[in-house]
Design a protein around this motif. Structure first.
Motif, short mmCIF file in Angstrom:
data_model
loop_
_atom_site.label_atom_id
_atom_site.label_comp_id
_atom_site.label_asym_id
_atom_site.label_seq_id
_atom_site.Cartn_x
_atom_site.Cartn_y
_atom_site.Cartn_z
N GLY A 215 -13.85 11.27 -15.49
CA GLY A 215 -12.69 10.38 -15.42
C GLY A 215 -11.71 10.72 -14.33
N SER A 216 -12.18 11.30 -13.23
CA SER A 216 -11.26 11.71 -12.16
C SER A 216 -10.53 10.51 -11.56
CB SER A 216 -12.02 12.48 -11.08
OG SER A 216 -13.07 11.69 -10.54
N THR A 217 -11.22 9.37 -11.43
CA THR A 217 -10.57 8.17 -10.90
C THR A 217 -9.45 7.69 -11.82
OG1 THR A 217 -12.64 7.50 -9.83
CG2 THR A 217 -10.94 5.82 -10.09
N ALA A 218 -9.72 7.72 -13.12
CA ALA A 218 -8.70 7.33 -14.09
C ALA A 218 -7.53 8.30 -14.08
CB ALA A 218 -9.31 7.25 -15.49
N ILE A 219 -7.81 9.58 -13.87
CA ILE A 219 -6.74 10.58 -13.81
C ILE A 219 -5.80 10.29 -12.65
CG2 ILE A 219 -6.25 13.02 -13.34
CD1 ILE A 219 -8.85 13.67 -14.88
N VAL A 220 -6.38 10.01 -11.48
CA VAL A 220 -5.56 9.71 -10.31
C VAL A 220 -4.74 8.45 -10.54
CG1 VAL A 220 -5.62 9.13 -7.85
CG2 VAL A 220 -7.15 10.90 -8.75
N PHE A 221 -5.34 7.44 -11.16
CA PHE A 221 -4.61 6.19 -11.43
C PHE A 221 -3.46 6.42 -12.40
CE2 PHE A 221 -4.10 2.26 -14.00
CZ PHE A 221 -3.58 1.46 -13.00
N LEU A 222 -3.68 7.22 -13.43
CA LEU A 222 -2.62 7.50 -14.40
C LEU A 222 -1.47 8.28 -13.75
CD1 LEU A 222 -4.71 8.41 -17.57
CD2 LEU A 222 -3.27 6.38 -17.23
N VAL A 223 -1.82 9.24 -12.89
CA VAL A 223 -0.77 9.98 -12.20
C VAL A 223 0.01 9.05 -11.27
CG1 VAL A 223 -0.30 11.85 -10.58
CG2 VAL A 223 -2.02 12.15 -12.35
N THR A 224 -0.70 8.11 -10.64
CA THR A 224 -0.02 7.13 -9.79
C THR A 224 0.96 6.29 -10.61
OG1 THR A 224 -1.98 7.00 -8.38
CG2 THR A 224 -0.35 5.26 -8.14
N VAL A 593 0.52 -4.28 3.15
CA VAL A 593 0.57 -4.53 1.71
C VAL A 593 0.88 -3.24 0.96
CG1 VAL A 593 -0.85 -5.14 -0.29
CG2 VAL A 593 -0.90 -6.57 1.75
N THR A 594 0.32 -2.12 1.41
CA THR A 594 0.62 -0.84 0.78
C THR A 594 2.11 -0.50 0.90
OG1 THR A 594 -1.61 -0.02 1.28
CG2 THR A 594 0.10 1.63 0.80
N GLY A 595 2.66 -0.67 2.11
CA GLY A 595 4.09 -0.43 2.30
C GLY A 595 4.94 -1.37 1.48
N ALA A 596 4.52 -2.65 1.39
CA ALA A 596 5.28 -3.63 0.61
C ALA A 596 5.26 -3.27 -0.87
CB ALA A 596 4.70 -5.02 0.83
N THR A 597 4.12 -2.80 -1.35
CA THR A 597 4.03 -2.41 -2.77
C THR A 597 4.95 -1.24 -3.08
OG1 THR A 597 1.73 -3.15 -2.79
CG2 THR A 597 2.45 -1.76 -4.61
N LEU A 598 4.91 -0.22 -2.22
CA LEU A 598 5.81 0.92 -2.41
C LEU A 598 7.26 0.47 -2.40
CD1 LEU A 598 4.13 3.64 -0.16
CD2 LEU A 598 4.34 3.68 -2.65
N THR A 599 7.59 -0.45 -1.49
CA THR A 599 8.96 -0.95 -1.40
C THR A 599 9.37 -1.66 -2.68
OG1 THR A 599 8.81 -1.19 1.00
CG2 THR A 599 10.48 -2.51 -0.12
N PHE A 600 8.50 -2.55 -3.18
CA PHE A 600 8.83 -3.30 -4.40
C PHE A 600 9.02 -2.34 -5.58
CE2 PHE A 600 7.57 -5.51 -8.29
CZ PHE A 600 8.43 -6.60 -8.26
N LEU A 601 8.13 -1.37 -5.72
CA LEU A 601 8.23 -0.44 -6.84
C LEU A 601 9.50 0.40 -6.75
CD1 LEU A 601 4.51 0.77 -7.03
CD2 LEU A 601 5.65 -0.93 -8.44
N HIS A 602 9.89 0.80 -5.55
CA HIS A 602 11.12 1.58 -5.40
C HIS A 602 12.35 0.73 -5.67
CE1 HIS A 602 8.63 4.68 -3.44
NE2 HIS A 602 9.61 5.50 -3.75
N LEU A 647 6.50 -3.30 -17.20
CA LEU A 647 5.52 -4.35 -16.91
C LEU A 647 5.71 -4.89 -15.50
CD1 LEU A 647 5.48 -6.34 -20.29
CD2 LEU A 647 3.71 -4.82 -19.40
N ILE A 648 6.96 -5.06 -15.10
CA ILE A 648 7.24 -5.52 -13.74
C ILE A 648 6.71 -4.52 -12.71
CG2 ILE A 648 9.11 -6.02 -12.10
CD1 ILE A 648 10.76 -7.06 -14.43
N ILE A 649 6.72 -3.24 -13.08
CA ILE A 649 6.26 -2.19 -12.17
C ILE A 649 4.73 -2.11 -12.14
CG2 ILE A 649 6.23 0.30 -11.75
CD1 ILE A 649 9.01 0.41 -13.05
N TYR A 650 4.12 -2.05 -13.33
CA TYR A 650 2.72 -1.67 -13.41
C TYR A 650 1.76 -2.83 -13.13
CZ TYR A 650 4.30 2.76 -15.25
OH TYR A 650 4.91 3.97 -15.39
N PRO A 652 1.97 -5.27 -10.67
CA PRO A 652 1.61 -5.25 -9.24
C PRO A 652 0.91 -3.97 -8.81
CG PRO A 652 3.99 -5.04 -9.52
CD PRO A 652 3.42 -5.39 -10.85
N LEU A 653 1.24 -2.84 -9.46
CA LEU A 653 0.56 -1.59 -9.12
C LEU A 653 -0.92 -1.68 -9.44
CD1 LEU A 653 0.72 1.36 -8.18
CD2 LEU A 653 1.21 2.00 -10.55
#
Length: 669
Positions: A215-224, A593-602, A647-650, A652-653
């Protein structure tokens, strides 16, 4: 006329001007507020008991009683002596010539010893305020003597509003126990929590990246997911569990509390742990197999390979993670405010000094802001200098095969990862459970209910719409502006403008949110551009604060696009803007898109600048939830609001992670 035909040059100049007005000038005004000091004032009370000084209303000037009257020291040699002439008249004698006059607004002024005082008086009135106060008046008696007439029983204030360059604010800051302890507490919190988070994050990142973990992929996603939670969420959740009357401490009968400096460190440790884990994991994954295999073939022990090859090569990611974690801990406002109790920290001190109704001290807030920016800049310089002095590049990078673990070791690693994730997600789980519990008098009852969500809906979703509108507008503006600035920096490279623009855009990276908000208030609090208290100043703050993310993400994507593709289109007669829109933009879309996602989440989780800038009705969800938790309001409704924010955060993540996985598969094929 040729420069005027260069569209990108015009864009660069406009972008640089905007950054200067919104980033540079506010910080210069903050620094000026900390470096310049008003001349001071002194207040005298003249009543039936005689003439006396009012120490509480006197600053920067020495006032002493003498046989001739009150002696006021203005400088090394200059001074005034104030004596009583009668019950409504004072005689002012100066060691240098005196001059009385009125300014354009009619205020009475006294020039004495190079200082210019504005005079005002306060005197008691009758019950209904029908009596007329005698006005202040100055009548010269000689070059150095002036007669001052005033109302009966008046407080007379001499105020010198002239600004002068002075270190007095910094001397006061570094000699007062309150400000020194706030600075020390901030450093202790930042360094200790980062050190603890690094011990956990780097170790687990190494294990997950270098070994075959289920489950290493799931671990990274949960930490994200844990890395983008609201910053104040952990403080209140842990206080609810381990406070003096917390759920766990009460049920176990423990006489302990998490409230205090140790609690702030504990909460921030799990807040910044995901940042260190993710960057360290990425560095360990990108290691070149050749270096490690060469060391092993020469007989190096696994421990020596690990500490002399693997960790040193992964240091860029680890050091960057440590820096980002330290900055997050140093500028965190919500956690010390909620769980710190009497623990003072610089962000809280700056906020209370600038906005508190009692004890407001803008000069102290400005000085504290400069100190906080200086500390942030020193940490950034240390990171840059360390990485610049050492080489970490490799000629080629071959994927590193993951090692197998014994069943016992594998179970132990999974247990450690599970425990770390449990600590990181304890606030989320606490909020989720609390949102379905009935709350009475601030205490939960073990009854399942949807009343909290019903109350949230009845009270309106205005804060949610404010958050979404700010998130979408700020993200769109930051993405478009960031992509354009990145193109200028990477492709155009104007000799002076490009490096200056790149440096200016990155300044918010080291400016804490509280400091940025105060700077914007000082800049846009007066006509003709009065934005304080509006939706626009929040959007502007979010744009500025997150512009470094979109610029750097777009720069990274642009470096992977060969200029020959654009040159080919230009050689066929396409205009530069059309080339940018039809060729460059689609090729760098993934990075944008990666930068935009980080911006929206912040943006949707931003608190430190929000709490300084917002005014009703433009109140984002973070401010609503934070204020409710601070006053111990009905936490059930606050928990329901927090679930909506999550929910608003996760959502789009999740989609951006899926997008990245699809892009990775298509790139691999």
């Amino acid at each position: 006329m040729r420069p005027l035909r260069d569209t990108w040059l015009i864009f660069s100049i406009v972008a640089l001007l905007l950054c200067g007005v919104t980033i540079v000038i506010p910080q210069i005004r903050l620094m000026a507020a900390s470096l310049f000091d008003e001349g001071g004032r002194f207040t005298l009370l003249h009543n039936r008991d005689g003439l006396q000084a009012v120490p509480e209303m006197t600053s920067r000037y020495g006032v002493a009683q003498t046989p001739e009257g009150l002696a006021i020291t203005l400088g090394t040699a200059a001074g005034l002596t104030v004596a009583v002439a009668d019950d409504r008249t004072l005689l002012i004698t100066g060691t240098e010539p005196l001059e009385g006059r009125r300014d354009a607004a009619g205020a009475l002024e006294l020039a004495a010893g190079g200082a210019l005082f504005t005079l005002s008086q306060q005197a008691p009135r009758t019950l209904f305020g029908t009596n007329t106060l005698a006005p202040l008046d100055l009548q010269p008696q000689s070059d150095s003597v002036i007669r001052l007439s005033h109302a009966a029983n008046a407080y007379i204030t001499f105020e010198n509003t002239a600004l002068a360059l002075s270190p007095v604010h910094y001397l006061a800051f570094f000699t007062r126990s309150e400000t020194v302890s706030a600075t020390i507490n901030s450093l202790v919190i930042a360094l200790t929590s980062t050190g603890l988070a690094a011990a956990v994050g780097v170790s687990l990142a190494y294990l997950v990246a270098r070994y075959q973990i289920a489950g290493s992929t799931a671990i990274v996603f949960l930490v994200t997911m844990a890395s983008v939670s609201p910053p104040f969420l952990g403080a209140y959740a842990w206080r609810l569990l381990l406070g003096r009357n917390g759920l766990i401490t009460t049920s176990l009968g423990l006489d302990v509390s998490i409230v205090g400096l140790h609690g702030v460190i504990w909460v921030i440790t799990w807040l910044v742990f995901p940042i260190i884990f993710l960057l360290s994991h990425s560095s360990f994954q990108s290691l070149d197999a050749g270096h490690i295999e060469a060391a092993e073939s020469l007989g190096a022990a696994p421990a020596r390979v690990r500490f002399s090859i693997e960790i040193p090569l992964a240091l860029p990611g680890i050091i960057t993670g440590l820096y980002l974690a330290t900055m997050a801990a140093l500028s965190d406002f919500g956690t010390p405010r909620i769980i710190g109790l009497d623990v003072n920290a610089l962000p809280v001190l700056i906020y209370t000094s600038f906005l508190s109704e009692a004890g407001r001290n803008p000069a102290l807030a400005a000085t504290g802001s400069v100190v906080l920016i200086t500390l942030s800049s020193l940490f950034l310089m240390a990171q840059q200098l360390y990485l610049a002095r050492r080489g970490f590049s490799v000629v080629a990078a071959r994927a590193l095969p993951r090692k197998r673990l014994s069943p016992a070791a594998h179970a132990l690693v999974l247990a450690a990862v599970g425990l770390a994730l449990l600590m990181a997600f304890t606030p989320h789980l606490t909020v989720l459970v609390s949102s379905f519990m009935e709350w009475r008098v601030g205490l939960p009852r073990a009854d399942f209910t949807l009343a909290n969500y019903a109350t949230m809906l009845r009270s309106g979703l205005g804060p949610a719409w404010v958050t979404l509108s700010l998130g979408l507008a700020g993200t769109l503006a930051a993405t478009l502006l960031g992509l354009g600035i990145a193109y200028v920096v990477i492709r155009k490279r104007y000799r002076l403008i490009a490096p200056l623009l790149s440096f200016t855009v990155m300044m918010p990276y080291v400016i804490p949110g509280t400091v940025l908000g105060i700077g914007l208030i000082m800049m846009f609090n007066q006509a003709p551009v009065q934005l304080t208290g509006t939706w626009f100043i929040l959007a502007l703050a979010y744009l500025i604060r997150n512009l470094p993310f979109t610029v750097k993400a777009s720069e990274a994507a642009l470096r992977r696009v060969h200029p020959a593709l654009e040159e080919a289109a230009l050689s066929l007669g396409a205009r530069p803007l059309r080339v940018f829109a039809t060729i460059t933009t689609p090729l760098v879309l993934a990075g944008a898109v990666t930068g935009a996602t980080l911006t929206f989440l912040h943006i949707v989780t931003e608190l430190s600048s929000t709490i300084v800038l917002y005014r009703p009705p433009w109140k984002p969800m973070t401010a609503v939830i934070f204020e409710n938790t601070l006053v111990d309001a009905d936490f059930g409704v606050s928990a329901a609001q927090t679930i909506l924010l999550m929910l608003i955060i996760y959502i789009p993540l999740y989609f951006i992670v899926r997008y990245g996985q699809i892009q990775g598969k298509s790139g691999g094929s």
